[in-house]
Scaffold this active site. Structure first.
Site, PDB file in Angstrom:
ATOM      1  N   PHE A   1       0.879  -1.140  -0.001  1.00 29.99           N
ATOM      2  CA  PHE A   1       0.053   0.053   0.035  1.00 29.99           C
ATOM      3  C   PHE A   1       0.604   1.092   0.093  1.00 29.99           C
ATOM      4  O   PHE A   1       0.618   2.386  -0.801  1.00 29.99           O
ATOM      5  CB  PHE A   1      -0.888  -0.091   1.114  1.00 29.99           C
TER       6      PHE A   1
ATOM      7  N   ASP B   1      -4.419 -12.187   1.391  1.00 34.58           N
ATOM      8  CA  ASP B   1      -4.078 -12.805   0.291  1.00 34.58           C
ATOM      9  C   ASP B   1      -4.105 -14.319   0.581  1.00 34.58           C
ATOM     10  O   ASP B   1      -3.676 -15.227  -0.419  1.00 34.58           O
ATOM     11  CB  ASP B   1      -2.890 -12.259  -0.354  1.00 34.58           C
TER      12      ASP B   1
ATOM     13  N   SER C   1       4.621  -1.125   7.422  1.00 36.57           N
ATOM     14  CA  SER C   1       4.842   0.063   7.614  1.00 36.57           C
ATOM     15  C   SER C   1       4.426   0.357   8.920  1.00 36.57           C
ATOM     16  O   SER C   1       4.939   1.583   9.455  1.00 36.57           O
ATOM     17  CB  SER C   1       4.205   1.191   6.746  1.00 36.57           C
TER      18      SER C   1
ATOM     19  N   HIS D   1      -7.434  -8.727   8.793  1.00 32.11           N
ATOM     20  CA  HIS D   1      -8.224  -8.126   7.920  1.00 32.11           C
ATOM     21  C   HIS D   1      -9.097  -9.342   7.174  1.00 32.11           C
ATOM     22  O   HIS D   1      -9.803  -8.771   6.027  1.00 32.11           O
ATOM     23  CB  HIS D   1      -7.583  -7.186   7.155  1.00 32.11           C
TER      24      HIS D   1
HETATM   25  P1  NAD Z   1       2.083  -1.248   3.743  1.00 37.05           P
HETATM   26  O1  NAD Z   1       1.854  -0.994   2.511  1.00 37.05           O
HETATM   27  O2  NAD Z   1       1.832   0.039   4.614  1.00 37.05           O
HETATM   28  O3  NAD Z   1       3.705  -1.399   4.311  1.00 37.05           O
HETATM   29  C1  NAD Z   1       4.265  -2.458   3.584  1.00 37.05           C
HETATM   30  C2  NAD Z   1       5.861  -2.077   3.976  1.00 37.05           C
HETATM   31  O4  NAD Z   1       6.712  -3.181   3.335  1.00 37.05           O
HETATM   32  C3  NAD Z   1       6.462  -0.927   3.663  1.00 37.05           C
HETATM   33  O5  NAD Z   1       6.999  -0.167   4.594  1.00 37.05           O
HETATM   34  C4  NAD Z   1       7.361  -1.237   2.159  1.00 37.05           C
HETATM   35  O6  NAD Z   1       8.446  -0.818   2.258  1.00 37.05           O
HETATM   36  C5  NAD Z   1       7.577  -2.753   2.898  1.00 37.05           C
HETATM   37  N1  NAD Z   1       8.205  -3.734   1.827  1.00 37.05           N
HETATM   38  C6  NAD Z   1       7.562  -3.805   0.479  1.00 37.05           C
HETATM   39  N2  NAD Z   1       8.244  -4.940   0.208  1.00 37.05           N
HETATM   40  C7  NAD Z   1       9.184  -5.445   0.911  1.00 37.05           C
HETATM   41  C8  NAD Z   1      10.055  -6.587   0.900  1.00 37.05           C
HETATM   42  N3  NAD Z   1       9.982  -7.387  -0.197  1.00 37.05           N
HETATM   43  N4  NAD Z   1      10.611  -6.990   1.989  1.00 37.05           N
HETATM   44  C9  NAD Z   1      10.568  -6.016   3.176  1.00 37.05           C
HETATM   45  N5  NAD Z   1       9.763  -4.972   3.147  1.00 37.05           N
HETATM   46  C10 NAD Z   1       8.969  -4.717   2.055  1.00 37.05           C
HETATM   47  O7  NAD Z   1       1.413  -2.337   4.220  1.00 37.05           O
HETATM   48  P2  NAD Z   1       0.791  -2.629   5.869  1.00 37.05           P
HETATM   49  O8  NAD Z   1       1.871  -2.464   6.797  1.00 37.05           O
HETATM   50  O9  NAD Z   1       0.558  -4.053   5.725  1.00 37.05           O
HETATM   51  O10 NAD Z   1      -0.282  -2.045   6.141  1.00 37.05           O
HETATM   52  C11 NAD Z   1      -1.524  -2.455   6.546  1.00 37.05           C
HETATM   53  C12 NAD Z   1      -2.626  -2.118   5.405  1.00 37.05           C
HETATM   54  O11 NAD Z   1      -3.583  -2.779   5.684  1.00 37.05           O
HETATM   55  C13 NAD Z   1      -2.931  -0.427   5.584  1.00 37.05           C
HETATM   56  O12 NAD Z   1      -2.214   0.017   4.322  1.00 37.05           O
HETATM   57  C14 NAD Z   1      -4.343  -0.751   4.871  1.00 37.05           C
HETATM   58  O13 NAD Z   1      -4.661  -0.149   3.727  1.00 37.05           O
HETATM   59  C15 NAD Z   1      -4.433  -2.421   4.766  1.00 37.05           C
HETATM   60  N6  NAD Z   1      -5.800  -2.733   4.812  1.00 37.05           N
HETATM   61  C16 NAD Z   1      -6.169  -3.458   3.881  1.00 37.05           C
HETATM   62  C17 NAD Z   1      -7.720  -3.755   4.065  1.00 37.05           C
HETATM   63  C18 NAD Z   1      -7.915  -4.568   2.793  1.00 37.05           C
HETATM   64  O14 NAD Z   1      -7.278  -4.814   1.900  1.00 37.05           O
HETATM   65  N7  NAD Z   1      -9.271  -4.799   2.798  1.00 37.05           N
HETATM   66  C19 NAD Z   1      -8.417  -3.813   5.063  1.00 37.05           C
HETATM   67  C20 NAD Z   1      -7.820  -2.828   5.988  1.00 37.05           C
HETATM   68  C21 NAD Z   1      -6.524  -2.324   5.846  1.00 37.05           C
END
Ligand code: NAD
Length: 244
Positions: free
Chosen positions: A35, A103, A191, A118
């Site tokens: 994200f 996923d 993140s 989630h």
């Molecule tokens: P995020 O995208 O905020 O953070 C992902 C992190 O992973 C980033 O800091 C990035 O630098 C790092 N990264 C990327 N590739 C990498 C790799 N190969 N190795 C190591 N690090 C890597 O995602 P998150 O922390 O899972 O955030 C939670 C999210 O859940 C929120 O952004 C929100 O939007 C989401 N959410 C989704 C739903 C849904 O899909 N229905 C519901 C609620 C919340």
């Protein structure tokens, strides 16, 4: 980097109840975009697209967004990172994975004790009568006419069975209870900005446990972590297994 990985391994071996907390970053190497990373979805789309109010306001636009996400997820297979975590559980070093991901790749990769905060995107349900349907059938319907799929029983809109913004996170009480029992947490690819999910690693650390963070970018919890490794998840996890 290897010294840091060795330290993460020593702390893991010295723990009694270790958990992993994962985010979208562990699945980018399975070609599912995260994200907030460099190529993150929220650079292309408005986060409101994953909200309950957007689903209510524009169900067709909402399904258009989810159809694109589903396409990437349906094609994805677990990567080395998912598989190493499953192995750590199998050999008794990891007790739970608490994930923000929808996923299912941890389960497909062989992990058993997985808490999906989630939900997951495999199933969808009706907003009114809660009847269920596979999401791929809903996507088929959406692709035929560009209209949000409807429930065959009551006619209301179907929606993926995932937590949307503005909805409470599932199983958070259970995840917090597990965090309270844990003395080690390894964060992988998150993140750590979305609460209450990000409370999980924080609880482990604040009550005296060890915290290891593996993420490409800095996170707000780096300052309290025992080890921070800014490297790809699969690279670090493979080395962890090697150094055990
Ligand atoms: P995020 O995208 O905020 O953070 C992902 C992190 O992973 C980033 O800091 C990035 O630098 C790092 N990264 C990327 N590739 C990498 C790799 N190969 N190795 C190591 N690090 C890597 O995602 P998150 O922390 O899972 O955030 C939670 C999210 O859940 C929120 O952004 C929100 O939007 C989401 N959410 C989704 C739903 C849904 O899909 N229905 C519901 C609620 C919340």
């Amino acid at each position: 980097m290897y010294d840091k990985i060795r330290k993460a391994v020593e702390l893991l071996k010295g723990s009694i109840h270790a958990i992993a907390f994962t985010g979208a970053g562990i699945s980018t190497e399975s070609n599912i975009p995260d994200f907030r990373g460099n190529q993150g979805l929220w650079r292309k789309f408005d986060p409101k697209m994953a909200s309950k109010s957007y689903f209510k306001e524009d169900p067709d636009g909402f399904w258009n967004f989810y159809a694109q996400r589903y396409e990437a997820i349906a094609k994805a297979v677990p990567n080395e990172g998912h598989r190493v975590l499953a192995k750590l559980e199998e050999i008794g070093l990891l007790k739970y994975i608490v994930t923000q991901n929808i996923d299912r790749l941890h389960i497909k990769g062989g992990s058993k004790s997985v808490i999906e905060l989630h939900g997951n995107i495999l199933m969808s349900h009706c907003e009114s009568c809660f009847s269920e349907k596979f999401t791929d059938e809903c996507i088929e319907e959406f692709k035929k006419n560009g209209k949000a799929p409807r429930c065959k029983y009551c006619g209301d809109y179907m929606r993926p069975s995932v937590v949307l913004f503005e909805e409470p996170v599932r199983l958070i009480d259970l995840a917090m209870e597990i965090a309270c029992r844990s003395d080690y947490c390894i964060v992988i690819g998150s993140s750590l900005v979305v609460y209450p999910a990000a409370l999980i690693p924080e609880i482990v650390k604040r009550q005296g446990g060890r915290l290891v963070i593996v993420n490409l970018e800095p996170t707000p919890l780096d300052c309290i972590a025992d080890v921070v490794i800014n490297e790809r998840a699969s690279v670090v996890l493979k080395k962890i297994l090697e150094f055990l």
